[in-house]
Design an enzyme around this catalytic site. Structure first.
Site, mmCIF file in Angstrom:
data_model
loop_
_atom_site.group_PDB
_atom_site.id
_atom_site.type_symbol
_atom_site.label_atom_id
_atom_site.label_comp_id
_atom_site.label_asym_id
_atom_site.label_seq_id
_atom_site.Cartn_x
_atom_site.Cartn_y
_atom_site.Cartn_z
ATOM 1 N N CYS A 415 0.811 -1.221 0.000
ATOM 2 C CA CYS A 415 0.000 0.000 0.000
ATOM 3 C C CYS A 415 0.845 1.272 0.000
ATOM 4 O O CYS A 415 0.458 2.279 -0.587
ATOM 5 C CB CYS A 415 -0.973 0.002 1.164
ATOM 6 S SG CYS A 415 -0.192 -0.060 2.787
ATOM 7 N N CYS A 600 2.983 47.609 4.782
ATOM 8 C CA CYS A 600 2.654 48.589 3.748
ATOM 9 C C CYS A 600 2.761 48.041 2.339
ATOM 10 O O CYS A 600 2.274 48.659 1.391
ATOM 11 C CB CYS A 600 3.542 49.828 3.898
ATOM 12 S SG CYS A 600 5.292 49.529 3.489
ATOM 13 N N CYS A 629 8.377 50.880 8.563
ATOM 14 C CA CYS A 629 7.436 50.097 9.370
ATOM 15 C C CYS A 629 8.155 49.372 10.509
ATOM 16 O O CYS A 629 7.588 49.206 11.602
ATOM 17 C CB CYS A 629 6.688 49.104 8.502
ATOM 18 S SG CYS A 629 5.554 49.883 7.307
ATOM 19 N N HIS A 634 8.793 48.421 16.217
ATOM 20 C CA HIS A 634 9.727 48.172 17.313
ATOM 21 C C HIS A 634 9.897 49.357 18.247
ATOM 22 O O HIS A 634 10.808 49.367 19.089
ATOM 23 C CB HIS A 634 11.066 47.706 16.752
ATOM 24 C CG HIS A 634 10.992 46.355 16.122
ATOM 25 N ND1 HIS A 634 10.653 46.175 14.801
ATOM 26 C CD2 HIS A 634 11.152 45.105 16.645
ATOM 27 C CE1 HIS A 634 10.637 44.889 14.521
ATOM 28 N NE2 HIS A 634 10.929 44.219 15.628
ATOM 29 N N HIS A 679 -1.981 1.315 7.255
ATOM 30 C CA HIS A 679 -2.429 1.214 5.861
ATOM 31 C C HIS A 679 -2.446 2.592 5.209
ATOM 32 O O HIS A 679 -3.072 3.523 5.722
ATOM 33 C CB HIS A 679 -3.825 0.587 5.805
ATOM 34 C CG HIS A 679 -4.345 0.401 4.411
ATOM 35 N ND1 HIS A 679 -3.697 -0.382 3.484
ATOM 36 C CD2 HIS A 679 -5.439 0.916 3.780
ATOM 37 C CE1 HIS A 679 -4.385 -0.353 2.341
ATOM 38 N NE2 HIS A 679 -5.427 0.436 2.497
#
Length: 764
Positions: A415, A600, A629, A634, A679
Site C-alpha cells: 500500500c 505597507c 514600518c 519596534h 495502511h
C-alpha cells in the site's frame, strides 16, 4: 525513518540541563547534524532530542558528554529501563557487540528469575509501536525455551495481544540483550546432518525414511545411545498402512509439512515428468508462484533455482508468504538462500506455477476496462501503450478512474508504494522527467517497468494489476536496495528516495539554505520546537514554523515539494487535525529575491525572527518590514530589544519601492498520502474547485481468502470541500468519527502533502 538520525549516549552529567542523567539515549537528524558540522565555528555543543521525553524539546549538550552509537546499539540499549544500567552495559562493549551477532535460530542461554535457561532465538525486534517523537524503539529478543526448561517462561510468543513468534504456553520469554548469551558448542556439528528445528510432542512434522518424505505427529522426543530420537505417529507407513509409529533420528525430522509435489523430489529421477508447459519454464528467480500444500494453495516467491546435493531435478527454493515452510533457506545443512524461519520450502520447479491470483485477474475484469480512444497508438505485447501518456485530466477522471478495480491493485504490504505512485502520476506530470531521463543501464529495466507497466496503464486504462507492482518490488530487491521490498511494509519516503536518488539519479527537489550553506533533499520532514502555539494548524503554518525553528530558507522555488507531517510512523501524531493549504506561499521562505513589507507592501528590508511568535501578529507569514514600518513596530516597549536581520535584496531593487501587486511564488496542492492502522491511502486534488477530490485505496475490498485478490477502488469525495470552507473554530469542533465520507482520513491522518509549481516543473 530511523536511519535518518544519528544516535548518542550521554556519558557525563551536562552543565545544563542538570536533571538529565548519564545513560540517556539522544538523537539528531542527519540533516541537522550536517548543518552543524559545516558551520565555520568549532562544534562544541550539539542540539539533540532525548528518547522517552514525550515532547519535542531539544537541548544543547557538550560534545564531550556524548558518545556516538550505531542504530542497532541504540535499540539494544533502549531495552534497559534504568539510565545507570544502560551506561554500565554501554561500557561493556564486548557484551553489546556479542548481542549484535545474534540472529533468529541461534541457541542461547537466557537469565530469568535467577535461573539460566536454554532456548532458541525466535524473534528480534520491538515489542510495541514506536512512541512519538522518538524515531526508534527498544530491541528485545524473543526466545523459545527448550527441553526441560520449557514451561518456565511467561508467554506463548504474544505481547499485548500481538503475536511475534509461536511457541507453547509458558515456553517463551522476551528479554533484553544483557540477559541473553549465545551457546557455544563444544565442537561443531557434523556438516552432513540436516538442520532441524527442535520439535515437541504434538508437532506436525516431515521425516525422511529411505529417501522418502513422510508425515506424522510427534509422540515423544527421547535420548537413546547419546542421540535424540523422535517417536512419530505416522499418517502412513512404508506399506501404506495408517496409525503406526516409527522412531526416527532427530536430524531426519523437520517441523511442518512439505507439499505433496515436494514428496517426489527424493524419488527416482526417472519418474520425473520432463514435458512442462512453456509458462512454467519461464519462471525465474523472483517470480511470484503458487504450489499445492496439504492445507491448500501456498503462495511465495522463488528465491533460488538449481539442483540440490545428489539430486538431478531442477529445484526451486521458495520464500512463502506464510509460515508453511520447514527452514530459513537451508536444506540438509547447506544454505541456498535466506528468509525468516518456517518460510523456506524446496520443491521441484515443475511443481510451481504462476500465482493464479494475478493470472485470473485480467480475464475476470478485462471487460470492465475502458478502451483508450487512440487505439491505433503503438502498444507492446501485453497491450500497454509504449508512447508517453499524459496525466488524467479533470474531465477524464470520472470515466477513467472512478469505480472498483480502479487505480493500482495492492498485494502483500504494497500500500505504501501503491499510494505513492498513484499520487505522483495519476493526475500530475510534475515528476514525469524521471520516467524519461537517461539512467544507468543496470537500472534501466526499473525505469521501463515504471513507465510501461505502471504509469502508462494507470493513465490510459485507469488500472494497474498487482503483478506489475510486484515486478517493480522484485527489481528493487534484486538490485540490492533492500532484501524485504517484496514482503515488508515500508514508508513512502524510503521508496521514493530509492527511486529518485539511488536509481534514477534525479536532481534533488529541494535546496535548503542555512547559514550560507545549501543542502539538497527530496522530502522535508516538519519539526516544531517546544514553544509553538499551534492548535489547529494549516500546512502553511506548519512549514513556516518549522523553517523558523530550524533557521532554514529555500534557495530556490521547488518544482515539487514533499512535506512529511509532524508525526512519527503509523500511530503517533502531534495534531488531531491539520487543515490542508490548497496553495503554499513560499515567497517569504526564499533566501533571495524581493519581498514585500507585511504592513505597507513596499520593498521589505529587514526581518524580525522574534516577532514571528508575537501574538499581536498573525500566526501565518514571516515578519518582514521596510525600514519605516520596522521602526514603528519596534517602538513598542516589548519589542525594542528585538534584533533585526537585513534581507538580501537584489541589486536592481535597491533604492526603489515594490508595487503592491508583486508576484508571489505559490505551489498548488495535488495529492495527500494518509495512514491509519498501518495502511496507506491517498487523496488527489484533480481540479480547480474545492469539491474536486478523489480518494484511492489499493486494498479497499478483497475477493476470496488466501486464494483471493485485493480489489482497489477510487471514488469521489466532494465532502472534503465542505470542511475546507468551514471556519477554523467550527472545523475544530468536528468529531472525527462523525465527519462525512472519508474526510476524516484527510484531516486527521495526513502523512505527506505533495505540492507542485506549474511554472518551475517546465524547467526540470
Amino acid at each position: 525513518m530511523e536511519t535518518d538520525y544519528l544516535y548518542f549516549i550521554l556519558t557525563e552529567t551536562p552543565e545544563s540541563p542538570r536533571h538529565i542523567h548519564p545513560g540517556r539515549i539522544c538523537y539528531i537528524s542527519q540533516f541537522s547534524y550536517k548543518l552543524e558540522v559545516t558551520k565555520p565555528a568549532p562544534l562544541t555543543k550539539l542540539s539533540v532530542f532525548f528518547t522517552g521525553s514525550q515532547s519535542s524539546i531539544d537541548y544543547k549538550i557538550d560534545m564531550s558528554c556524548l558518545k556516538e552509537l550505531g542504530l542497532e546499539e541504540a535499540q539494544l540499549l533502549m531495552a534497559l529501563p534504568e539510565d545507570n544500567e544502560r551506561l554500565k552495559w554501554f561500557k561493556e562493549r564486548d557484551a553489546l557487540q556479542t548481542a549484535l551477532t545474534l540472529s533468529e535460530g541461534a541457541a542461547v542461554t537466557v537469565e530469568e528469575g535467577g535461573q539460566m535457561l536454554r532456548g532458541i532465538v525466535r524473534y528480534i525486534g520491538k515489542l510495541a509501536s514506536t512512541k512519538y517523537p522518538d524515531p526508534i524503539s527498544a530491541r528485545f529478543f524473543g526466545i523459545e525455551l527448550q527441553e526441560e526448561d520449557c514451561g518456565k517462561g511467561n508467554t506463548d510468543g504474544c505481547h499485548q495481544y500481538r503475536r511475534l513468534f509461536a511457541c507453547k504456553k509458558k515456553c517463551g520469554i522476551f528479554a533484553p540483550f544483557n540477559r541473553v548469551w549465545p551457546v557455544v558448542p563444544a565442537s561443531p556439528p557434523p556438516s552432513s546432518h540436516p538442520e532441524t528445528e527442535d520439535v515437541s510432542p504434538g508437532d506436525r512434522v516431515t521425516y525422511f525414511v529411505e529417501d522418502h518424505f513422510r508425515h506424522g505427529m510427534v509422540v515423544e522426543v527421547q535420548k537413546k545411545g547419546g542421540e535424540h530420537v523422535v517417536r512419530i505417529s505416522t499418517d502412513t507407513d512404508e506399506n501404506g498402512k495408517t496409525g503406526g509409529e516409527v522412531e526416527v533420528p532427530l536430524q531426519a525430522v523437520a517441523k511442518g509439512e512439505i507439499p505433496a509435489e515436494a514428496e517426489g523430489m527424493d524419488f527416482d529421477t526417472s519418474q520425473v515428468e520432463t514435458n512442462t508447459d512453456d509458462i512454467y519454464t519461464n519462471l525465474t528467480v523472483d517470480s511470484v508462484v503458487e504450489v499445492t500444500l496439504a492445507t491448500g494453495n501456498g503462495y511465495g516467491i522463488i528465491r533460488w533455482i538449481g539442483t540440490l546435493p545428489d539430486r538431478q531435478e531442477i529445484m526451486a527454493g521458495l520464500e512463502l508468504e506464510e509460515e508453511y515452510g520447514v527452514s530459513d533457506g537451508t536444506f540438509k545443512g547447506q544454505r541456498f538462500f535466506s528468509c525468516p524461519q518456517r518460510r523456506a520450502l524446496f520443491v521441484k520447479l515443475i511443481s510451481c506455477r504462476p500465482d493464479s491470483r494475478f493470472q485470473s485477474l485480467a480475464a475476470n475484469y478485462s471487460e470492465m476496462m475502458p478502451k483508450y480512444e487512440n487505439a491505433e497508438r503503438e502498444t507492446g505485447h501485453n497491450g500497454v501503450l509504449l508512447d508517453p501518456v499524459p496525466p488524467i485530466t479533470a474531465e477524464q477522471v470520472k470515466q477513467l478512474l472512478i469505480g472498483r478495480m480502479k487505480g493500482i491493485q495492492g498485494h502483500c504490504n504494497s500500500c505504501y508504494m501503491d499510494a505513492a505512485l498513484f499520487s505522483l502520476f495519476s493526475c500530475s506530470s510534475v515528476l514525469d522527467s524521471m520516467l524519461f531521463k537517461s539512467t544507468n543501464p543496470r537500472d534501466a529495466p526499473i525505469q521501463k517497468t515504471l513507465l510501461h507497466d505502471i504509469v502508462n496503464p494507470l493513465r490510459s486504462k485507469g488500472f494497474v494489476e498487482g503483478q506489475h507492482i510486484m515486478k517493480l518490488r522484485q527489481q528493487l530487491q534484486s538490485q540490492g536496495y533492500s532484501r524485504s521490498f517484496t514482503t515488508d511494509e515500508k514508508d513512502p519516503e524510503e521508496f521514493l528516495n530509492v527511486i529518485m536518488h539511488h536509481i534514477l539519479a534525479l536532481d534533488p527537489l529541494l535546496k535548503l539554505s542555512a547559514g550560507g550553506k545549501v543542502q539538497d533533499s527530496y522530502c522535508y520532514q516538519i519539526f516544531l520546537d517546544q514553544n509553538h502555539s499551534l492548535v489547529l494548524p494549516t500546512v502553511q503554518q506548519l512549514l513556516e514554523h518549522s523553517f523558523h525553528s530550524a533557521g532554514l530558507k529555500l534557495a530556490e522555488v521547488p518544482s515539487c515539494f514533499m512535506l512529511q507531517m509532524p508525526r512519527f510512523g503509523k500511530k503517533f501524531k502531534m495534531f488531531d487535525k491539520i487543515i490542508p493549504s490548497l496553495e503554499l506561499d513560499v515567497t517569504d521562505l526564499l533566501s533571495e529575491g524581493p519581498q514585500q513589507c507585511m504592513i505597507c507592501g513596499n520593498l521589505a528590508q529587514v526581518e524580525c525572527t522574534e516577532c514571528f511568535k508575537d501574538p499581536a501578529f498573525s500566526q501565518t507569514g514571516f515578519k518582514i518590514f521596510c525600514n519605516t514600518c520596522a521602526a514603528q513596530v519596534h517602538s513598542h516597549p516589548h519589542r525594542r530589544s528585538h534584533e533585526l536581520v537585513n534581507l538580501d535584496i537584489p541589486k536592481g531593487y535597491l533604492g526603489h519601492g515594490v508595487p503592491h501587486t508583486l508576484t508571489r511564488d505559490k505551489l498548488e496542492l495535488f495529492a495527500v498520502l494518509c495512514i491509519e492502522t498501518s495502511h496507506y491511502v491517498s487523496f488527489i486534488k484533480y481540479g480547480p474547485n474545492n469539491q474536486d477530490w478523489i480518494f484511492f485505496d489499493s486494498m479497499a475490498d478483497r475477493q476470496g481468502e488466501r486464494d483471493g485478490f485485493n480489489i482497489p477502488e477510487v471514488h469521489a469525495c466532494p465532502e472534503v470541500g465542505m470542511y475546507l470552507e468551514m471556519p477554523p473554530a467550527e472545523l475544530a469542533n468536528q468529531v472525527p468519527r462523525d465527519m462525512k465520507g472519508v474526510a476524516k482520513r484527510l484531516f486527521c491522518d495526513a502523512y505527506m502533502y505533495l505540492y507542485q509549481s506549474t511554472s518551475m516543473c517546465l524547467y526540470r
